[in-house]
Write an enzyme that holds these catalytic residues in place. Structure first.
Site, PDB file in Angstrom:
ATOM      1  N   PRO A 125      28.136  17.329  11.733  1.00 43.19           N
ATOM      2  CA  PRO A 125      27.107  17.112  10.709  1.00 43.19           C
ATOM      3  C   PRO A 125      26.918  18.309   9.778  1.00 43.19           C
ATOM      4  CG  PRO A 125      26.090  17.625  12.826  1.00 43.19           C
ATOM      5  CD  PRO A 125      27.567  17.654  13.052  1.00 43.19           C
ATOM      6  N   LEU A 130      25.171  26.528  13.919  1.00 48.32           N
ATOM      7  CA  LEU A 130      26.324  25.920  13.244  1.00 48.32           C
ATOM      8  C   LEU A 130      27.649  26.047  14.013  1.00 48.32           C
ATOM      9  CD1 LEU A 130      27.409  24.571  10.559  1.00 48.32           C
ATOM     10  CD2 LEU A 130      28.048  26.885   9.888  1.00 48.32           C
ATOM     11  N   ALA A 170       9.330  33.043   8.142  1.00 43.87           N
ATOM     12  CA  ALA A 170       7.980  33.578   7.907  1.00 43.87           C
ATOM     13  C   ALA A 170       7.464  34.288   9.160  1.00 43.87           C
ATOM     14  CB  ALA A 170       7.035  32.459   7.501  1.00 43.87           C
ATOM     15  N   PHE A 228      21.321  34.544  23.337  1.00 42.44           N
ATOM     16  CA  PHE A 228      22.677  34.788  22.810  1.00 42.44           C
ATOM     17  C   PHE A 228      22.945  36.276  22.522  1.00 42.44           C
ATOM     18  CE2 PHE A 228      24.751  34.738  18.391  1.00 42.44           C
ATOM     19  CZ  PHE A 228      26.021  34.991  18.872  1.00 42.44           C
ATOM     20  N   ASP A 238      12.435  38.065  29.948  1.00 37.19           N
ATOM     21  CA  ASP A 238      12.773  36.835  29.212  1.00 37.19           C
ATOM     22  C   ASP A 238      12.009  35.665  29.812  1.00 37.19           C
ATOM     23  OD1 ASP A 238      15.605  35.993  27.407  1.00 37.19           O
ATOM     24  OD2 ASP A 238      14.318  34.431  28.265  1.00 37.19           O
ATOM     25  N   ARG A 248      26.473  31.634   4.017  1.00 33.10           N
ATOM     26  CA  ARG A 248      25.918  32.570   4.980  1.00 33.10           C
ATOM     27  C   ARG A 248      26.904  33.733   5.128  1.00 33.10           C
ATOM     28  NH1 ARG A 248      22.271  29.867   3.852  1.00 33.10           N
ATOM     29  NH2 ARG A 248      20.753  28.766   5.144  1.00 33.10           N
ATOM     30  N   THR A 276      16.035  39.570  11.046  1.00 28.03           N
ATOM     31  CA  THR A 276      17.036  38.751  10.369  1.00 28.03           C
ATOM     32  C   THR A 276      17.007  38.955   8.861  1.00 28.03           C
ATOM     33  OG1 THR A 276      17.480  36.427   9.817  1.00 28.03           O
ATOM     34  CG2 THR A 276      15.272  36.915  10.531  1.00 28.03           C
ATOM     35  N   ASP A 277      18.112  38.598   8.205  1.00 31.50           N
ATOM     36  CA  ASP A 277      18.130  38.659   6.735  1.00 31.50           C
ATOM     37  C   ASP A 277      17.334  37.512   6.118  1.00 31.50           C
ATOM     38  OD1 ASP A 277      19.880  36.574   7.371  1.00 31.50           O
ATOM     39  OD2 ASP A 277      21.563  37.332   6.182  1.00 31.50           O
ATOM     40  N   GLU A 278      16.958  36.510   6.947  1.00 28.50           N
ATOM     41  CA  GLU A 278      16.281  35.330   6.384  1.00 28.50           C
ATOM     42  C   GLU A 278      14.898  35.664   5.837  1.00 28.50           C
ATOM     43  OE1 GLU A 278      16.802  31.661   8.472  1.00 28.50           O
ATOM     44  OE2 GLU A 278      18.569  32.410   9.496  1.00 28.50           O
ATOM     45  N   TYR A 281      10.414  29.737  10.629  1.00 27.47           N
ATOM     46  CA  TYR A 281      11.122  30.771  11.407  1.00 27.47           C
ATOM     47  C   TYR A 281      11.138  32.092  10.628  1.00 27.47           C
ATOM     48  CZ  TYR A 281      15.128  33.588  12.916  1.00 27.47           C
ATOM     49  OH  TYR A 281      15.937  34.632  13.297  1.00 27.47           O
ATOM     50  N   LYS A 288       9.305  35.707  11.494  1.00 32.85           N
ATOM     51  CA  LYS A 288      10.035  36.971  11.658  1.00 32.85           C
ATOM     52  C   LYS A 288       9.531  37.999  10.641  1.00 32.85           C
ATOM     53  CE  LYS A 288      13.015  37.893  14.055  1.00 32.85           C
ATOM     54  NZ  LYS A 288      13.064  38.409  15.453  1.00 32.85           N
TER      55      LYS A 288
END
Ligand code: NAD
Ligand code: TYD
Length: 360
Positions: free
Chosen positions: A211, A196, A158, A12, A34, A220, A131-133, A156, A160
């Protein structure tokens, strides 16, 4: 003229970045590496296929010999590392590939860059897209800054976080000229319909349930993908080596409010255009399709980025207002139905069933 390696360039954000850079700097050489996992789609790069200075290589981030050979041949000036397993729900179902690609793969890429660039190669750039996660979850107040301690909660996040630490260590230990960007949630064209916003758009177009996990009040911070691409470009040009930059648009939304916005935007666009309504099987108020389902395990409550450092040091600003970005994204999915229909066949459906069978 320079030469750039982009890993994960068929996914993406990677594909959006490649299309953007090809337009901006058509004379520069660009190589995409890739593996074409379920999330990689060569169709995303159709526009640049066959360009003189563009090369696509199917291969794994863990294949040192392949990457070594690419460095040898192309003498890269910069590497932008997008390649990753990127979906939190998949990391909960099966974390192994996240460790293999996000941690071991990044390590392999760092090793290749270290071999070819050596220390003191300050004119090269290794840009690691993160990522900010990695920062974990916020309460009602506060923002993630570059000095927020890492506190990842999903496999995921962890994986990153581990890759970010490796990039940092290669700068400090070996002088590898690296920069890391930590970005908030992205949306826009070519996003795989497991995340999402594209999932809600496509289900809403098809009249399927929408869902929403838990109470729908998780927050977010959303950024249009093109704005992420310009931030990466700015970090490549102006970022200080060894630094990290938080990227976000100060644009916090609760999930349920986004789903409502997507529903209303589709109602309006499909109703307004006879051409698009012909192609769309469902008509009617799409908010009715919203279905609150069992929550994601360990679901982080809130993410929010403080982008001040990036704005001040890199002179970067996001350009896309959220409602405009959502409208353009919904239009893109309406106009590119054949893209997502092809994407959603096969493996995606198996995954979809596994993911949602216990929730719906
Ligand atoms: P994506 O899942 O759409 O694309 C990932 C790409 O990497 C795919 O093309 C896939 O084929 C490729 N890939 C996976 N494993 C590989 C391997 N072992 N070797 C080579 N290629 C491999 O992901 P995305 O949403 O475009 O995210 C790109 C990067 O940006 C990731 O590193 C992600 O952590 C980060 N990021 C994403 C978001 C977001 O909202 N999507 C936000 C911040 C940061
Ligand atoms: P997602 O797009 O998976 O990104 P991330 O987990 O990396 O933030 O999810 C965004 C938010 O939307 C997150 O709070 C989980 C929620 N969500 C749903 O409510 N339903 C869904 O079907 C999906 C995929 C996500």
């Amino acid at each position: 003229m320079s030469s750039m390696l982009v890993t994960g360039g068929a996914g993406f954000i990677g594909a959006n970045f490649v299309l953007y850079m090809r337009e901006k700097r058509p004379l520069d050489a660009l190589v995409v590496l890739d593996k074409l996992t379920y999330a990689g789609n060569l169709e995303n790069l159709k526009r640049v296929e066959g360009d003189e200075n563009f090369l696509f290589v199917k291969g794994d981030l863990n294949d040192f010999n392949l990457i070594d050979g690419l460095f040898e041949k192309n003498g890269f000036d910069s590497v932008v590392n997008f390649a990753a397993e990127s979906h939190v729900d998949r990391s909960i179902l099966g974390p192994k590939t996240f460790i293999e690609t996000n941690i071991n793969g990044t390590f392999t890429l760092l090793e290749a860059a270290r071999k070819h660039w050596g220390p003191g190669n300050g004119n090269k750039r290794f840009l690691h897209v993160s990522t900010d996660e990695v920062y974990g979850s916020l309460g009602e107040e506060g923002l993630f800054t570059e000095s927020t301690p890492y506190s990842p909660n999903s496999p995921y996040a962890a994986s990153k976080a581990a890759s970010d630490h490796l990039v940092r260590a290669y700068y400090h230990t070996y002088g590898l000229p690296s920069i890391t960007t930590n970005c908030s949630n992205n949306y826009g064209p070519y996003q795989f319909p497991e995340k999402l916003i594209p999932l809600m758009i496509i289900n809403a177009l098809n009249g399927k349930p929408l869902p929403v996990y838990g109470d729908g009040r998780n927050v977010r911070d959303w950024l249009f993908v093109h704005d992420h691409c310009t931030a990466i470009e700015a970090a490549l040009q102006k970022g200080r080596l060894g630094e990290t930059y938080n990227v976000g648009a100060r644009n916090e939304w609760r999930n349920i409010d986004i789903v409502n916005l997507v529903c209303d935007t589709i109602d309006e666009l499909v109703g307004a255009s006879a051409e698009s309504s012909k192609k769309i099987p469902f008509s009617g108020k799409r908010r009715k399709l919203i279905n609150f389902v069992k929550d994601r395990p360990g679901h982080d409550r809130r993410y929010a980025i403080d982008p001040s450092k990036t704005e001040q040091e890199l002179g970067w600003r996001p350009q896309t207002a959220f409602r405009e970005g959502i409208r353009n994204t919904v239009k893109w999915y309406i106009e590119n139905k054949s893209w997502w229909e092809r994407v959603m066949s096969g493996q995606y459906l198996e995954y979809y069933e596994m993911q949602y069978k216990e929730r719906l």
